[in-house]
Motif scaffolding. Structure first.
Motif, short mmCIF file in Angstrom:
data_model
loop_
_atom_site.label_atom_id
_atom_site.label_comp_id
_atom_site.label_asym_id
_atom_site.label_seq_id
_atom_site.Cartn_x
_atom_site.Cartn_y
_atom_site.Cartn_z
N ALA A 249 -6.85 29.70 62.00
CA ALA A 249 -6.84 30.94 61.22
C ALA A 249 -5.83 31.94 61.78
CB ALA A 249 -8.25 31.55 61.22
N VAL A 250 -5.77 32.05 63.11
CA VAL A 250 -4.80 32.96 63.75
C VAL A 250 -3.37 32.53 63.38
CG1 VAL A 250 -3.84 33.71 65.98
CG2 VAL A 250 -6.32 33.62 65.68
N GLY A 251 -3.13 31.23 63.45
CA GLY A 251 -1.79 30.71 63.13
C GLY A 251 -1.40 30.97 61.69
N ILE A 252 -2.34 30.72 60.78
CA ILE A 252 -2.07 30.95 59.34
C ILE A 252 -1.76 32.44 59.12
CG2 ILE A 252 -3.15 31.02 57.05
CD1 ILE A 252 -4.68 28.42 57.85
N ALA A 253 -2.57 33.30 59.72
CA ALA A 253 -2.36 34.75 59.56
C ALA A 253 -1.00 35.17 60.13
CB ALA A 253 -3.49 35.51 60.25
N ASP A 286 -1.80 47.10 60.52
CA ASP A 286 -3.19 46.61 60.47
C ASP A 286 -3.23 45.09 60.60
OD1 ASP A 286 -4.25 49.11 60.26
OD2 ASP A 286 -4.52 49.06 58.09
N MET A 287 -2.31 44.42 59.93
CA MET A 287 -2.29 42.96 59.97
C MET A 287 -2.05 42.48 61.41
SD MET A 287 0.03 42.62 56.55
CE MET A 287 0.42 40.90 56.41
N ALA A 288 -1.04 43.07 62.06
CA ALA A 288 -0.69 42.65 63.43
C ALA A 288 -1.84 42.93 64.40
CB ALA A 288 0.58 43.35 63.89
N THR A 289 -2.49 44.07 64.22
CA THR A 289 -3.59 44.44 65.13
C THR A 289 -4.77 43.48 64.95
OG1 THR A 289 -2.89 46.74 64.93
CG2 THR A 289 -5.08 46.36 65.85
N GLN A 290 -5.10 43.19 63.71
CA GLN A 290 -6.21 42.26 63.45
C GLN A 290 -5.91 40.87 64.03
OE1 GLN A 290 -7.85 42.30 59.30
NE2 GLN A 290 -6.51 44.05 59.08
N ILE A 291 -4.67 40.42 63.85
CA ILE A 291 -4.31 39.09 64.37
C ILE A 291 -4.44 39.06 65.89
CG2 ILE A 291 -2.40 37.44 64.67
CD1 ILE A 291 -1.39 38.35 61.86
N GLU A 292 -3.96 40.12 66.54
CA GLU A 292 -4.01 40.13 68.01
C GLU A 292 -5.46 40.12 68.50
OE1 GLU A 292 -0.61 40.01 69.40
OE2 GLU A 292 -2.07 38.96 70.63
N PHE A 322 -14.65 35.73 63.02
CA PHE A 322 -13.73 36.87 63.04
C PHE A 322 -12.31 36.45 62.63
CE2 PHE A 322 -10.90 39.95 65.13
CZ PHE A 322 -11.42 41.12 64.61
N ALA A 323 -11.84 35.36 63.25
CA ALA A 323 -10.45 34.95 62.98
C ALA A 323 -10.27 34.50 61.53
CB ALA A 323 -10.06 33.83 63.94
N SER A 324 -11.25 33.83 60.97
CA SER A 324 -11.09 33.36 59.59
C SER A 324 -11.14 34.52 58.60
CB SER A 324 -12.12 32.28 59.25
OG SER A 324 -13.42 32.80 59.35
N ASP A 325 -11.99 35.51 58.87
CA ASP A 325 -12.00 36.70 58.00
C ASP A 325 -10.67 37.46 58.12
OD1 ASP A 325 -14.49 36.13 57.01
OD2 ASP A 325 -15.56 37.72 58.07
N VAL A 326 -10.12 37.50 59.32
CA VAL A 326 -8.80 38.13 59.52
C VAL A 326 -7.73 37.35 58.74
CG1 VAL A 326 -6.94 38.43 61.23
CG2 VAL A 326 -9.25 39.28 61.73
N ALA A 327 -7.78 36.03 58.82
CA ALA A 327 -6.77 35.22 58.12
C ALA A 327 -6.81 35.48 56.63
CB ALA A 327 -7.00 33.73 58.41
N MET A 328 -8.00 35.58 56.08
CA MET A 328 -8.11 35.82 54.63
C MET A 328 -7.55 37.19 54.28
SD MET A 328 -9.09 33.78 52.33
CE MET A 328 -8.00 34.27 51.02
N ALA A 329 -7.97 38.21 55.05
CA ALA A 329 -7.52 39.57 54.76
C ALA A 329 -6.00 39.71 54.92
CB ALA A 329 -8.24 40.56 55.69
#
Ligand code: COS
Length: 385
Positions: A249-253, A286-292, A322-329
């Motif tokens: 999920a982290v990689g996809i995001a 926001d995207m970068a912060t969530q991924i980190e 957490f990571a999969s919800d981040v990837a979707m968002a």
């Protein structure tokens, strides 16, 4: 962020990044379109020793552990979630043997796996046993020196392409999940066939099929662990594999953010690049912060596993959730930044959004992850009293 990786971990990450960007990224759209299995990529990964990373040195592996697997899965997913799923699901397939396999079983299956000659798959899910994994119906009846398997597994990643399958089946159906046992079943065993291949929304480069067992006879040596241990082995397998889904999920995001950032710098509207607009900058931030945050949690759980923690079910579920919800968002936002272009297949961003969705579903839906976390919190609170 500096995660202070060891030299070996940096080497693994850099190699995976290079392969992903040079070999996988250019063909990701093609495999997504055709839905064909990426044999050529798997061959290249095998030649570069990628199937050794997760195995013990004793069996031809490199002992890179959960952290090594997370780094590789993240980098491959940054280029293609489907190809990464094919690779990571093979590691999932060997986990029951790592957890409870005999020395003989490890010696039989691991060296060929390390060389990349065989792929593996894990088979728990059935039509009536998705979230309710304890409700499996596939049976394994003892008959002399053999077990005879009957039943259907479905949604099995690497179905048809793997050479061996770790399968959960009931040796004592009266006991329900406590009567489940784990087995290894080889492709080509009479009575073992493959049903329909699924046509999926995302991770289309991966193969997902039914497994059909009709009086499939396997030797008793193929039992993994003891009779009745199957459900526990399956749960412990998922505890280990869920940080891998988090890494995917982290990689996809990250892949989606890479594209969105690049596009925002190139795209001119109102006479300037859209990256100069605060509306876009806030999204990117926001995207970068969530991924980190997702990456930090995922690496922490991987380190916990490699550090020898005995129970990491809660933390593994947290990372996956957490990571999969981040990837979707994040992938939805990436499509938004590209606007109309983001919606077109010609651009790679919509694929990231389709690939992200499965990370909220497989290896336990996020509702199941919340339930695992909740149960642990309550148990921990009760034990403190
Ligand atoms: N490690 C070790 N043992 C575990 C465990 C874990 N992580 N989780 C559960 N167990 C044990 C329990 O301790 C219990 O043991 P006893 O029978 O000795 O008491 C047994 O397993 C049954 O546990 P529980 O009662 O919690 O099982 P449930 O049937 O309620 O289901 C969930 C538990 C929902 C968490 C489980 O079915 C699950 O994870 N479902 C999702 C399945 C999944 O991820 N599928 C994806 C397909 S595989 S890619």
């Amino acid at each position: 962020m500096d995660y202070f990786l060891t030299e070996e971990q940096e080497m693994i990450r850099d190699l995976a990044r290079q392969v992903a960007q040079e070999k996988i990224k250019p063909v990701a759209a093609e495999y997504d379109k055709s839905g064909e299995f990426p044999w050529e990529i798997m061959k290249q990964l095998a030649e570069m020793d990628f199937f050794r990373f997760y195995l013990d040195e004793a069996y031809g592996g490199m002992n890179a552990g959960a952290m090594g697997l997370a780094l590789v899965t993240e980098e491959l997913s940054r280029a293609c979630g489907g190809i990464a799923a094919s690779y990571a699901s093979s590691m999932l397939g060997i986990m029951p043997l790592q957890i409870a396999g005999t020395e003989e079983q490890k010696k039989k299956y691991f060296p060929g796996f390390a060389e990349g000659k065989t792929l593996a798959a894990f088979a728990l899910t059935e039509p009536e046993a998705g979230s309710d994994a304890g409700n499996i119906k596939t049976t394994a009846k003892k008959d002399g020196n053999s077990y005879v398997l009957n039943g259907v597994k479905h949604f099995i990643t690497n179905g048809g392409v793997a050479q061996f399958y770790t399968v959960i089946a009931l040796t004592n159906p009266k006991k329900g999940s406590r009567g489940a046992s784990a087995f290894v079943v080889e492709k080509g065993t009479p009575g073992f066939s493959f049903g329909k291949k699924e046509d999926k929304l995302g991770i289309r480069a991966s193969s997902t099929t039914e497994l059909i067992f009709e009086d499939c006879r396997i030797p008793e040596e193929n039992l993994i662990g003891k009779e009745g241990m199957g459900f526990i082995i399956a749960m412990r397998t998922l505890d280990r594999s869920r940080p891998g889904v988090a890494a995917q999920a982290v990689g996809i995001a990250q892949g989606a953010l890479d594209h969105a950032l690049e596009y925002s710098r190139q795209r001119i509207q109102f006479g300037q690049s859209i990256s100069s607009f605060q509306a876009i900058q806030f999204k990117l931030a926001d995207m970068a912060t969530q991924i980190e945050a997702a990456r930090a949690l995922t690496y922490s759980v991987a380190r916990m596993i490699d550090g020898g923690a005995s129970d990491y079910a809660k933390e593994a579920a947290m990372a996956k959730l957490f990571a999969s919800d981040v990837a979707m968002a994040v992938t939805v936002e990436a499509v938004q930044i590209l606007g109309g272009f983001g919606y077109m297949r010609e651009y790679p961003v919509e694929k990231y959004m389709r690939d992200a969705k499965i990370t909220q579903i497989y290896e336990g839906t996020n509702e199941i992850q919340r339930s695992v976390i909740g149960k642990h919190l309550i148990k921990e609170a009760a034990s403190k009293k």
